[in-house]
Design a protein around this motif. Structure first.
Motif, PDB file in Angstrom:
ATOM      1  N   VAL A 144      21.338   4.409  29.269  1.00 59.72           N
ATOM      2  CA  VAL A 144      21.840   4.268  27.895  1.00 59.72           C
ATOM      3  C   VAL A 144      20.715   4.447  26.883  1.00 59.72           C
ATOM      4  O   VAL A 144      20.981   4.749  25.719  1.00 59.72           O
ATOM      5  CB  VAL A 144      22.577   2.936  27.637  1.00 59.72           C
ATOM      6  N   ASP A 145      19.476   4.272  27.318  1.00 54.99           N
ATOM      7  CA  ASP A 145      18.385   4.592  26.406  1.00 54.99           C
ATOM      8  C   ASP A 145      18.299   6.100  26.203  1.00 54.99           C
ATOM      9  O   ASP A 145      18.019   6.581  25.120  1.00 54.99           O
ATOM     10  CB  ASP A 145      17.059   4.067  26.970  1.00 54.99           C
ATOM     11  N   LEU A 146      18.601   6.833  27.290  1.00 59.88           N
ATOM     12  CA  LEU A 146      18.569   8.299  27.199  1.00 59.88           C
ATOM     13  C   LEU A 146      19.747   8.824  26.386  1.00 59.88           C
ATOM     14  O   LEU A 146      19.581   9.660  25.511  1.00 59.88           O
ATOM     15  CB  LEU A 146      18.592   8.888  28.605  1.00 59.88           C
ATOM     16  N   THR A 147      20.942   8.342  26.681  1.00 61.49           N
ATOM     17  CA  THR A 147      22.133   8.800  25.952  1.00 61.49           C
ATOM     18  C   THR A 147      22.907   7.597  25.416  1.00 61.49           C
ATOM     19  O   THR A 147      23.877   7.165  26.020  1.00 61.49           O
ATOM     20  CB  THR A 147      23.067   9.608  26.856  1.00 61.49           C
TER      21      THR A 147
ATOM     22  N   GLU B  55      16.030  12.255  21.932  1.00 59.28           N
ATOM     23  CA  GLU B  55      15.823  12.388  20.495  1.00 59.28           C
ATOM     24  C   GLU B  55      17.143  12.619  19.764  1.00 59.28           C
ATOM     25  O   GLU B  55      17.443  11.989  18.762  1.00 59.28           O
ATOM     26  CB  GLU B  55      14.863  13.557  20.254  1.00 59.28           C
ATOM     27  N   GLN B  56      17.955  13.514  20.333  1.00 56.24           N
ATOM     28  CA  GLN B  56      19.220  13.843  19.667  1.00 56.24           C
ATOM     29  C   GLN B  56      20.229  12.711  19.731  1.00 56.24           C
ATOM     30  O   GLN B  56      20.866  12.366  18.744  1.00 56.24           O
ATOM     31  CB  GLN B  56      19.836  15.071  20.326  1.00 56.24           C
ATOM     32  N   LYS B  57      20.378  12.135  20.935  1.00 58.37           N
ATOM     33  CA  LYS B  57      21.432  11.131  21.112  1.00 58.37           C
ATOM     34  C   LYS B  57      21.130   9.871  20.317  1.00 58.37           C
ATOM     35  O   LYS B  57      22.035   9.230  19.797  1.00 58.37           O
ATOM     36  CB  LYS B  57      21.586  10.786  22.592  1.00 58.37           C
ATOM     37  N   LYS B  95      10.535  13.380  20.161  1.00 58.50           N
ATOM     38  CA  LYS B  95      10.148  14.109  21.361  1.00 58.50           C
ATOM     39  C   LYS B  95       8.629  14.031  21.527  1.00 58.50           C
ATOM     40  O   LYS B  95       8.123  13.698  22.585  1.00 58.50           O
ATOM     41  CB  LYS B  95      10.608  15.555  21.236  1.00 58.50           C
ATOM     42  N   ASP B  96       7.909  14.332  20.453  1.00 55.35           N
ATOM     43  CA  ASP B  96       6.465  14.109  20.502  1.00 55.35           C
ATOM     44  C   ASP B  96       6.037  13.389  19.228  1.00 55.35           C
ATOM     45  O   ASP B  96       5.984  13.984  18.153  1.00 55.35           O
ATOM     46  CB  ASP B  96       5.678  15.399  20.700  1.00 55.35           C
ATOM     47  N   LEU B 222      20.966  19.914  18.243  1.00 57.11           N
ATOM     48  CA  LEU B 222      21.375  19.219  17.032  1.00 57.11           C
ATOM     49  C   LEU B 222      20.428  19.587  15.898  1.00 57.11           C
ATOM     50  O   LEU B 222      20.839  19.845  14.783  1.00 57.11           O
ATOM     51  CB  LEU B 222      21.361  17.716  17.288  1.00 57.11           C
ATOM     52  N   PHE B 223      19.166  19.589  16.230  1.00 57.01           N
ATOM     53  CA  PHE B 223      18.182  19.948  15.220  1.00 57.01           C
ATOM     54  C   PHE B 223      17.913  21.441  15.345  1.00 57.01           C
ATOM     55  O   PHE B 223      17.401  21.895  16.371  1.00 57.01           O
ATOM     56  CB  PHE B 223      16.881  19.191  15.446  1.00 57.01           C
TER      57      PHE B 223
END
Lengths: 306, 261
Positions: A144-147, B55-57, B95-96, B222-223
């Motif tokens: 859930v941290d990832l998505t 990053e996106q989620k 991401k970075d 997304l970006f």
């Protein structure tokens, strides 16, 4: 039977089919497998549902064939195919060590590609099944941290926390589900249930906290009923919680919902449950489709309180 | 001078069989070929790596919290808000995180952007190359031919459209030159392709199926290239911070239910 007919039979089946239901679905296997492959999304969806049904009923040969066809079409390295292959391996494993082998396989796949979410979910389920509950939970929290926008993961995590009596954490997870699906009335009812169990688990039954939790539970149930008319589980909860709130040991000073309102809500729920039970037993129009076990439970509750 | 009612031009019927038909058939065949060549050349979009997904989620998570804040109690909302604002501002989901203060990278050097551009290039090439070749072929062999007569009259405005390559001012607009026929085919064959190739988007359909098979593939971006995720995160943190109004939907629910009965 045509493809759409077959697909509709699967769609009308419940999410947790009874053994006989599974069997009748699984017996459709020959007629589905004999259809010419048209390479439409519907057909593959049908194959996938059939795959699970055949595994449930132990028809491993058909399952093998279906999996083979799916793999031929989408490739063995497709994330979803890998997960289905994993399900097959899990089902055909006969002893603990074989399951451990499958688990190791999952871990290897994930080491190579940590974004393979279907396999990650299989791994978590298998960990939980092998009674490695804390490992399952930590893997799920990593997922859930990832998505964090995946409702399925959050609700599963809520279930795991609930099983080990960590109610605040379970409630937190279900609230996350509500942020993603704000109108999911079953989640509202589930929140009501968890709050209720949390209230029951408090040893000092006259404390203010109990009332707070019961009232929170009642509100979640009411919201579920507001979102879905004739929701048996919701009305059952309303009746159960209001019954608790009307017990004489609840101090008036602790209440935020006045007693007369609770009383009224209790009678509303009683009327609705009576309607549902009566309508469902007679098979009246608009009252079909209720789970018979749920109706029986509602009947029992009505008889116990009247 | 008497008005000439219908211009008569004596045409060899072979013009019809050896120019009009070949052009049409060549156009259709290239269309079909192009369709399959595009299918072959299309590379599957590369799946995102774990950090990019995260990053996106998490960005979407922030948006979800903002839009559905009223579904959860105030205390739950506040704790989530504080956590997310803090995390968004510190850039822990990026991401970075080191690239936070750098100017946005050149979209040309972004490998993901390159991929998309490469695909676009391929598509355009598939369009341009055959078109150029066919037009050259027509120009070289059939330029200046008048190959057919439309069965209905048209106004003078259509002259440039129907008689390109033929510089005869007085010729009736109903005469169509070979080059013009090529253009008419180019723009008018869409329905023919739909008929032959099955709704014309057989390419799209296959892609949709593969997509359906792995909805978690997370291939969409997304970006977009050139957008700076760090800035978007900061903006979202600000959006969350300024949310002061919170109206929990469960407040007063008992009265709503009682009023409904």
């Amino acid at each position: 039977m045509s493809l759409t007919n077959l697909l509709n039979r699967f769609k009308s089946a419940s999410a947790h089919p009874t053994p006989s239901e599974s069997l009748s679905l699984s017996q459709l296997a020959p007629s589905i497998l004999n259809l010419t492959i048209t390479d439409t999304p519907e057909q593959w969806a049908l194959y996938e549902s059939l795959f699970l049904s055949t595994l449930r009923t132990g028809d491993d040969t058909s399952a093998r064939l279906i999996l083979q066809r799916l793999a031929d079409r989408f490739g063995n390295d497709n994330a979803r195919i890998m997960a289905l292959q994993g399900v097959y391996d899990e089902c055909t494993a006969t002893n603990q060590s074989q399951l451990e082998e499958v688990l190791k396989n999952y871990t290897d796949v994930l080491k190579e590609d940590p974004t393979n979410i279907p396999v990650a979910k299989r791994r978590i389920t298998l960990l939980h099944h092998l009674s490695k509950k804390s490992e399952a939970i930590s893997a799920l929290t990593a997922l859930v941290d990832l998505t964090p926008t995946d409702a399925e993961s959050w609700s599963q995590l809520a279930q795991y926390y609930f099983e080990i009596s960590m109610y605040p954490q379970a409630i937190y997870c279900l609230e996350e589900v509500l942020l993603i699906l704000p109108n999911a009335y079953n989640i509202h009812a589930r929140l009501g249930e968890i709050q209720f169990v949390a209230a029951e688990s408090i040893s000092n039954s006259t404390s203010k906290e109990v009332v707070e939790k019961l009232e929170a539970s009642l509100r979640w149930y009411l919201r579920a009923v507001e979102l879905c008319d004739g929701y048996l589980r919701g009305y059952y909860g309303v009746k159960l919680v209001t019954g608790k709130l009307l017990e004489p040991k609840i101090l008036a000073a602790n209440r935020t919902i006045p007693e007369e309102k609770v009383n009224k809500l209790n009678s509303v729920a009683t009327v609705q449950l009576n309607d549902i039970v009566a309508g469902s037993e007679k098979g009246k129009k608009g009252f079909t489709g209720y789970d018979s076990a749920e109706v029986a439970a509602a009947k029992e509750l009505l008889e116990a309180t009247s | 001078m008497a008005q000439v009612v219908g211009q008569q031009i004596l045409r060899d019927p072979a013009l019809f069989y050896w120019i009009l038909f070949p052009i049409t058939i060549v156009m259709i065949l290239t269309g079909v070929l192009r369709h399959y060549a595009t299918l072959l050349l299309q590379s599957a979009p590369k799946p995102l790596e774990a950090k990019a997904i995260r990053e996106q989620k998490n960005y979407l998570h922030g948006i979800n919290l903002r839009t559905n804040a009223n579904q959860i109690p105030l205390s739950s909302f506040t704790s989530r808000k504080n956590y997310l604002v803090q995390a968004f501002q510190s850039g822990s989901f990026l991401k970075d995180p080191d690239a936070k203060n750098k100017p946005p990278a050149n979209p040309m050097s972004d490998p993901n952007g390159m991929d998309a551009m490469m695909n676009m290039m391929k598509g355009n090439m598939m369009m341009i190359v055959p078109q150029t070749v066919i037009m050259g072929w027509i120009n070289a062999f059939f330029s200046g031919f008048v190959i057919m007569k439309l069965p209905f009259p048209l106004t003078i405005r259509f002259k440039s459209m129907l008689q390109s390559g033929v510089m005869t001012r007085d010729m009736d607009v109903r005469w169509v030159s070979s080059l013009s026929w090529y253009f008419l085919c180019l723009f008018g064959l869409k329905s023919v392709f739909t008929f032959i190739l099955g709704n014309d988007n057989a390419a799209d359909q296959t892609m949709a199926q593969v997509q359906q098979m792995n909805p978690q593939a997370n291939t969409q971006q997304l970006f977009g290239p050139g957008q700076d995720p760090a800035k978007m995160y900061l903006a979202e943190a600000e959006n969350l911070e300024v949310m002061v109004q919170h109206e929990f939907v469960l407040d007063g629910i008992e009265d709503r239910i009682l009023a409904r009965i």
